[in-house]
Design a protein around this motif. Structure first.
Motif, PDB file in Angstrom:
ATOM      1  N   MET A   3       0.825  -1.205   0.000  1.00  0.00           N
ATOM      2  CA  MET A   3       0.000   0.000   0.000  1.00  0.00           C
ATOM      3  C   MET A   3       0.863   1.261   0.000  1.00  0.00           C
ATOM      4  O   MET A   3       0.623   2.197  -0.768  1.00  0.00           O
ATOM      5  N   VAL A   4       1.887   1.293   0.854  1.00  0.00           N
ATOM      6  CA  VAL A   4       2.705   2.490   0.991  1.00  0.00           C
ATOM      7  C   VAL A   4       3.704   2.611  -0.156  1.00  0.00           C
ATOM      8  O   VAL A   4       3.939   3.702  -0.675  1.00  0.00           O
ATOM      9  N   TYR A   5       4.293   1.490  -0.568  1.00  0.00           N
ATOM     10  CA  TYR A   5       5.307   1.510  -1.619  1.00  0.00           C
ATOM     11  C   TYR A   5       4.863   0.638  -2.799  1.00  0.00           C
ATOM     12  O   TYR A   5       5.502  -0.378  -3.112  1.00  0.00           O
ATOM     13  N   PRO A   6       3.779   1.016  -3.472  1.00  0.00           N
ATOM     14  CA  PRO A   6       3.300   0.175  -4.584  1.00  0.00           C
ATOM     15  C   PRO A   6       4.326   0.062  -5.702  1.00  0.00           C
ATOM     16  O   PRO A   6       4.366  -0.936  -6.416  1.00  0.00           O
ATOM     17  N   GLN A   7       5.184   1.102  -5.852  1.00  0.00           N
ATOM     18  CA  GLN A   7       6.178   1.076  -6.913  1.00  0.00           C
ATOM     19  C   GLN A   7       7.220  -0.015  -6.690  1.00  0.00           C
ATOM     20  O   GLN A   7       7.868  -0.468  -7.642  1.00  0.00           O
ATOM     21  N   THR A   8       7.380  -0.458  -5.422  1.00  0.00           N
ATOM     22  CA  THR A   8       8.383  -1.474  -5.102  1.00  0.00           C
ATOM     23  C   THR A   8       7.754  -2.830  -4.822  1.00  0.00           C
ATOM     24  O   THR A   8       8.217  -3.864  -5.321  1.00  0.00           O
ATOM     25  N   TYR A   9       6.696  -2.837  -4.002  1.00  0.00           N
ATOM     26  CA  TYR A   9       6.109  -4.092  -3.555  1.00  0.00           C
ATOM     27  C   TYR A   9       4.817  -4.456  -4.285  1.00  0.00           C
ATOM     28  O   TYR A   9       4.413  -5.619  -4.286  1.00  0.00           O
ATOM     29  N   GLY A  10       4.152  -3.476  -4.842  1.00  0.00           N
ATOM     30  CA  GLY A  10       2.852  -3.737  -5.460  1.00  0.00           C
ATOM     31  C   GLY A  10       2.973  -4.465  -6.780  1.00  0.00           C
ATOM     32  O   GLY A  10       3.993  -4.369  -7.486  1.00  0.00           O
ATOM     33  N   LYS A  11       1.947  -5.178  -7.110  1.00  0.00           N
ATOM     34  CA  LYS A  11       1.893  -5.833  -8.409  1.00  0.00           C
ATOM     35  C   LYS A  11       1.637  -4.771  -9.466  1.00  0.00           C
ATOM     36  O   LYS A  11       0.737  -3.948  -9.333  1.00  0.00           O
ATOM     37  N   TRP A  12       2.450  -4.789 -10.499  1.00  0.00           N
ATOM     38  CA  TRP A  12       2.325  -3.800 -11.565  1.00  0.00           C
ATOM     39  C   TRP A  12       1.006  -4.006 -12.279  1.00  0.00           C
ATOM     40  O   TRP A  12       0.707  -5.096 -12.766  1.00  0.00           O
ATOM     41  N   PHE A  13       0.209  -2.948 -12.335  1.00  0.00           N
ATOM     42  CA  PHE A  13      -1.087  -3.065 -12.982  1.00  0.00           C
ATOM     43  C   PHE A  13      -1.360  -1.846 -13.841  1.00  0.00           C
ATOM     44  O   PHE A  13      -1.237  -0.711 -13.397  1.00  0.00           O
ATOM     45  N   LEU A  14      -1.700  -2.083 -15.090  1.00  0.00           N
ATOM     46  CA  LEU A  14      -2.177  -1.043 -15.987  1.00  0.00           C
ATOM     47  C   LEU A  14      -3.582  -1.427 -16.425  1.00  0.00           C
ATOM     48  O   LEU A  14      -3.806  -2.542 -16.907  1.00  0.00           O
ATOM     49  N   SER A  15      -4.516  -0.530 -16.259  1.00  0.00           N
ATOM     50  CA  SER A  15      -5.889  -0.820 -16.659  1.00  0.00           C
ATOM     51  C   SER A  15      -5.985  -0.869 -18.176  1.00  0.00           C
ATOM     52  O   SER A  15      -5.134  -0.330 -18.901  1.00  0.00           O
ATOM     53  N   ASP A  16      -7.033  -1.508 -18.662  1.00  0.00           N
ATOM     54  CA  ASP A  16      -7.242  -1.565 -20.106  1.00  0.00           C
ATOM     55  C   ASP A  16      -7.386  -0.162 -20.692  1.00  0.00           C
ATOM     56  O   ASP A  16      -6.911   0.111 -21.796  1.00  0.00           O
ATOM     57  N   ARG A  17      -8.035   0.718 -19.944  1.00  0.00           N
ATOM     58  CA  ARG A  17      -8.196   2.086 -20.442  1.00  0.00           C
ATOM     59  C   ARG A  17      -6.841   2.777 -20.549  1.00  0.00           C
ATOM     60  O   ARG A  17      -6.578   3.526 -21.492  1.00  0.00           O
ATOM     61  N   THR A  18      -5.963   2.538 -19.574  1.00  0.00           N
ATOM     62  CA  THR A  18      -4.624   3.125 -19.633  1.00  0.00           C
ATOM     63  C   THR A  18      -3.840   2.566 -20.820  1.00  0.00           C
ATOM     64  O   THR A  18      -3.163   3.307 -21.538  1.00  0.00           O
ATOM     65  N   LEU A  19      -3.932   1.254 -21.026  1.00  0.00           N
ATOM     66  CA  LEU A  19      -3.254   0.652 -22.172  1.00  0.00           C
ATOM     67  C   LEU A  19      -3.768   1.228 -23.480  1.00  0.00           C
ATOM     68  O   LEU A  19      -3.002   1.419 -24.433  1.00  0.00           O
ATOM     69  N   ALA A  20      -5.081   1.507 -23.527  1.00  0.00           N
ATOM     70  CA  ALA A  20      -5.663   2.063 -24.755  1.00  0.00           C
ATOM     71  C   ALA A  20      -5.050   3.415 -25.090  1.00  0.00           C
ATOM     72  O   ALA A  20      -4.891   3.764 -26.274  1.00  0.00           O
ATOM     73  N   THR A  21      -4.684   4.195 -24.066  1.00  0.00           N
ATOM     74  CA  THR A  21      -4.065   5.498 -24.320  1.00  0.00           C
ATOM     75  C   THR A  21      -2.631   5.365 -24.816  1.00  0.00           C
ATOM     76  O   THR A  21      -2.057   6.338 -25.303  1.00  0.00           O
ATOM     77  N   MET A  22      -2.044   4.167 -24.676  1.00  0.00           N
ATOM     78  CA  MET A  22      -0.658   3.958 -25.067  1.00  0.00           C
ATOM     79  C   MET A  22      -0.523   3.349 -26.461  1.00  0.00           C
ATOM     80  O   MET A  22       0.589   3.067 -26.910  1.00  0.00           O
ATOM     81  N   LEU A  23      -1.661   3.134 -27.137  1.00  0.00           N
ATOM     82  CA  LEU A  23      -1.646   2.614 -28.502  1.00  0.00           C
ATOM     83  C   LEU A  23      -2.173   3.709 -29.425  1.00  0.00           C
ATOM     84  O   LEU A  23      -3.254   4.247 -29.202  1.00  0.00           O
ATOM     85  N   CYS A  24      -1.399   4.043 -30.439  1.00  0.00           N
ATOM     86  CA  CYS A  24      -1.832   5.122 -31.333  1.00  0.00           C
ATOM     87  C   CYS A  24      -1.343   4.854 -32.750  1.00  0.00           C
ATOM     88  O   CYS A  24      -0.503   3.980 -32.994  1.00  0.00           O
ATOM     89  N   ILE A  25      -1.911   5.614 -33.697  1.00  0.00           N
ATOM     90  CA  ILE A  25      -1.458   5.548 -35.083  1.00  0.00           C
ATOM     91  C   ILE A  25      -0.068   6.177 -35.159  1.00  0.00           C
ATOM     92  O   ILE A  25       0.172   7.242 -34.596  1.00  0.00           O
ATOM     93  N   ASN A  26       0.837   5.531 -35.838  1.00  0.00           N
ATOM     94  CA  ASN A  26       2.226   5.974 -35.882  1.00  0.00           C
ATOM     95  C   ASN A  26       2.412   7.137 -36.864  1.00  0.00           C
ATOM     96  O   ASN A  26       2.515   8.287 -36.462  1.00  0.00           O
ATOM     97  N   TYR A  27       2.417   6.850 -38.165  1.00  0.00           N
ATOM     98  CA  TYR A  27       2.575   7.899 -39.171  1.00  0.00           C
ATOM     99  C   TYR A  27       1.206   8.483 -39.485  1.00  0.00           C
ATOM    100  O   TYR A  27       0.284   7.761 -39.885  1.00  0.00           O
ATOM    101  N   TYR A  28       1.076   9.794 -39.312  1.00  0.00           N
ATOM    102  CA  TYR A  28      -0.232  10.437 -39.446  1.00  0.00           C
ATOM    103  C   TYR A  28      -0.050  11.709 -40.265  1.00  0.00           C
ATOM    104  O   TYR A  28       0.949  12.429 -40.096  1.00  0.00           O
ATOM    105  N   PRO A  29      -0.971  12.017 -41.180  1.00  0.00           N
ATOM    106  CA  PRO A  29      -0.810  13.206 -42.023  1.00  0.00           C
ATOM    107  C   PRO A  29      -0.730  14.476 -41.181  1.00  0.00           C
ATOM    108  O   PRO A  29      -1.468  14.643 -40.221  1.00  0.00           O
ATOM    109  N   PHE A  30       0.199  15.366 -41.581  1.00  0.00           N
ATOM    110  CA  PHE A  30       0.438  16.572 -40.782  1.00  0.00           C
ATOM    111  C   PHE A  30      -0.396  17.760 -41.241  1.00  0.00           C
ATOM    112  O   PHE A  30      -0.565  18.728 -40.508  1.00  0.00           O
ATOM    113  N   SER A  31      -0.926  17.712 -42.457  1.00  0.00           N
ATOM    114  CA  SER A  31      -1.679  18.847 -42.996  1.00  0.00           C
ATOM    115  C   SER A  31      -3.177  18.562 -42.987  1.00  0.00           C
ATOM    116  O   SER A  31      -3.610  17.401 -42.939  1.00  0.00           O
ATOM    117  N   ALA A  32      -3.968  19.632 -43.056  1.00  0.00           N
ATOM    118  CA  ALA A  32      -5.423  19.475 -43.139  1.00  0.00           C
ATOM    119  C   ALA A  32      -5.791  18.747 -44.426  1.00  0.00           C
ATOM    120  O   ALA A  32      -6.708  17.911 -44.436  1.00  0.00           O
TER     121      ALA A  32
END
Length: 531
Positions: free
Chosen positions: A338-367
């Motif tokens: 509880m106090v030191y989740p970065q050291t002792y806690g189980k690493w957890f990323l929610s599905d919503r958080t993972l969704a923010t980490m996936l994106c289109i790579n090459y994307y048009p820069f102009s309108a």
């Protein structure tokens, strides 16, 4: 410079390595330069949320906040605990400090200093002696020693540091000397010192609280013990104080956190700084947990201990463990996690958080490029099931100052304009990244992803169309006349122009999750510049 190279250089020449680390700084993207940096709301720690609520509760009950001394002399432990003090001191941390050595400057050291290229004279030698004498007396700060030695010798700090390291080994060989001062192991040690200063200066009753760290030399840290914890403690000093006050204050504090029923039991520890028979454990029934939980202890301070500090008032003391309350409120079973989740806690990323980490790579820069991407998608959507061979114009006209024609085609017989996986949608489910068909979903993980997962809103064709529009922009800027892009079988996210943050990739692979973006896309997009 790579990490291993930095460590190797630092071992050889720390000052040089430190200076060269400045080269690792990169010029930020224009959008990440001040004042354009945008800071989002951060996430608070559950322990400090609990501490904040405890503070508000004490304040609402009329207690004034104070800061108790952290450094407690061994003598005070004897004053408070009497013959019990040795056992208490066993769990205390003692402070130690490095001695200030006598540093002599003989001919041998003068010769070594001159060998590294420093020309010495009587004035420099005397200046160096004065600095070491001032350091020995405590007038010279250790933080400034390197700089002051360098100034005395009229050299750069890097050379001054090297001289201190190599010529004066007595600095490197210093060993800590323990003092008789301890770190506060329980808030009571601080309360006696605070009340000694205040008991004849404030109007009665004196009602104070303090929420701060205590330090305890536990044999080990485990599910319920840390070597440093937060005590949410209060005192009530008056001419007439009784145990009922402890019951009333503890009940009022704990009701704020949802406790509905209370019971009080004599504490078998019988600490000597309390009057016999007053030390009481507080148990609260928490409806969420549906069980009785020990949450606090209170008692009336012993006149013997109070007399050592000249305190002629009666004092009730209540102590609540902030970590204990936080664990109850947040259903935690391991205080370390509880106090030191970065050291002792189980690493957890929610599905919503993972969704923010996936994106289109090459994307048009102009309108215009983004408009072209939309036209590619609409053409593909309207004609994707057309039997091949076939060809459709997605765009014809002016684009970034050039007349171009963009087509989607499939030259081979017996298939369709697009492959069957072209419109697969990407979902995040239980840490997995999967491409799910629009229809005819057969596998279990895809069914669960659609039902319970997070849709990224990205299809394979979204990535392919974005890449094509980006490359067409690039083609026009470079002056090329034609371009052909062919996407066949997708085997990984890069095949459909997607990019996954390294943190997300580490999480997925480290937890044996899958990235399944397979499927036949079979899309060809051509572009030519028209005369």
């Amino acid at each position: 410079m790579k990490r291993k190279e930095i460590i190797k250089l630092a071992r050889k020449d720390f000052e040089k390595a430190w200076v060269e680390t400045a080269q690792t700084l990169k010029k930020p993207h224009h959008d990440n330069e001040y004042p354009r940096i945008h800071l989002e709301t951060g996430k608070s720690h559950m322990l400090y949320n609990t501490i904040w609520e405890l503070r508000q509760t004490y304040l609402n009950l009329g207690f004034n906040e104070t800061v108790n001394p952290v450094f407690v002399d061994e003598e005070d432990i004897y004053k408070q605990f009497g013959p019990e003090a040795p056992a208490v001191l066993d769990r205390c941390f003692y402070l130690a400090g490095l001695p200030r050595p006598d540093i002599g400057i003989g001919m041998d050291k003068i010769e070594v200093i001159e060998e590294v290229g420093v020309q010495l004279n009587e004035e420099k030698i005397q200046s160096l002696k004065d600095i070491f004498r001032s350091y020995k007396k405590g007038d010279e700060s250790g933080d400034d020693l390197v700089h002051d030695v360098s100034n005395a010798l009229e050299v750069e700090d890097a050379l001054g540091l090297r001289i201190l390291e190599n010529v004066f080994p007595e600095l490197r060989e210093l060993k800590p000397i323990p003092s008789r001062t301890t770190l506060r192991s329980h808030m009571t040690s601080g309360w006696f010192l605070t009340l000694q200063s205040l008991h004849n200066k404030d109007k009665l009753p004196i009602k104070l609280f303090s929420i701060d760290r205590c330090f305890r030399r536990e044999q080990r840290e485990d599910l319920s013990h840390l070597m440093t914890y937060h005590s949410a403690s209060c005192v009530w000093a008056d001419n007439d104080v009784n145990v009922d006050m402890g019951m009333a204050v503890s009940e009022s504090v704990l009701e704020h956190f949802g406790f509905k029923k209370f019971k009080y039991m004599p504490d078998e520890k019988k600490s000597k700084y309390y009057i016999p028979g007053t030390q009481t454990e507080v148990y609260g029934y928490h409806p969420k947990l549906k069980e009785w939980v020990e949450v606090a202890t209170f008692g009336i301070y012993s006149p013997i201990a109070l007399s050592h500090y000249g305190i002629d008032k009666e004092v009730m003391n209540l102590g609540v463990g902030a970590e204990r309350i936080a664990m109850i409120l947040h259903n935690q079973t391991d205080v370390r996690e509880m106090v030191y989740p970065q050291t002792y806690g189980k690493w957890f990323l929610s599905d919503r958080t993972l969704a923010t980490m996936l994106c289109i790579n090459y994307y048009p820069f102009s309108a215009e490029g983004r408009n072209l991407m939309d036209k590619l998608l609409s053409t593909a959507r309207n004609n994707g099931n057309t039997p091949s061979p076939c060809q459709f114009t997605a765009f014809e006209g002016e684009f970034l100052g050039k007349n171009i024609k963009v087509t989607i085609l499939e030259p081979e017989d017996g298939t369709k304009l697009l492959g069957p996986a072209a419109w697969n949608n990407i979902y995040i489910y239980d840490g997995n990244i999967v491409g799910v068909p629009e229809t005819d979903i057969n596998d279990e993980i895809s069914l669960k992803a659609v039902e319970n997962g997070i849709s990224t809103g990205i299809s394979y064709m979204d990535g392919v169309s974005a890449y094509a529009a980006y490359k067409i922009e690039e083609m026009i800027v470079s002056g090329a006349q034609e371009l052909s892009i062919r996407t066949t079988l997708s085997k990984s996210i890069s095949d459909v122009n997607l990019k996954l943050d390294k943190v997300a990739l580490n999480y997925i692979t480290g937890n044996n999750k899958v990235i399944d973006i397979r499927g036949p896309v079979f899309c060809t997009i051509n572009c030519e510049v028209l005369e």
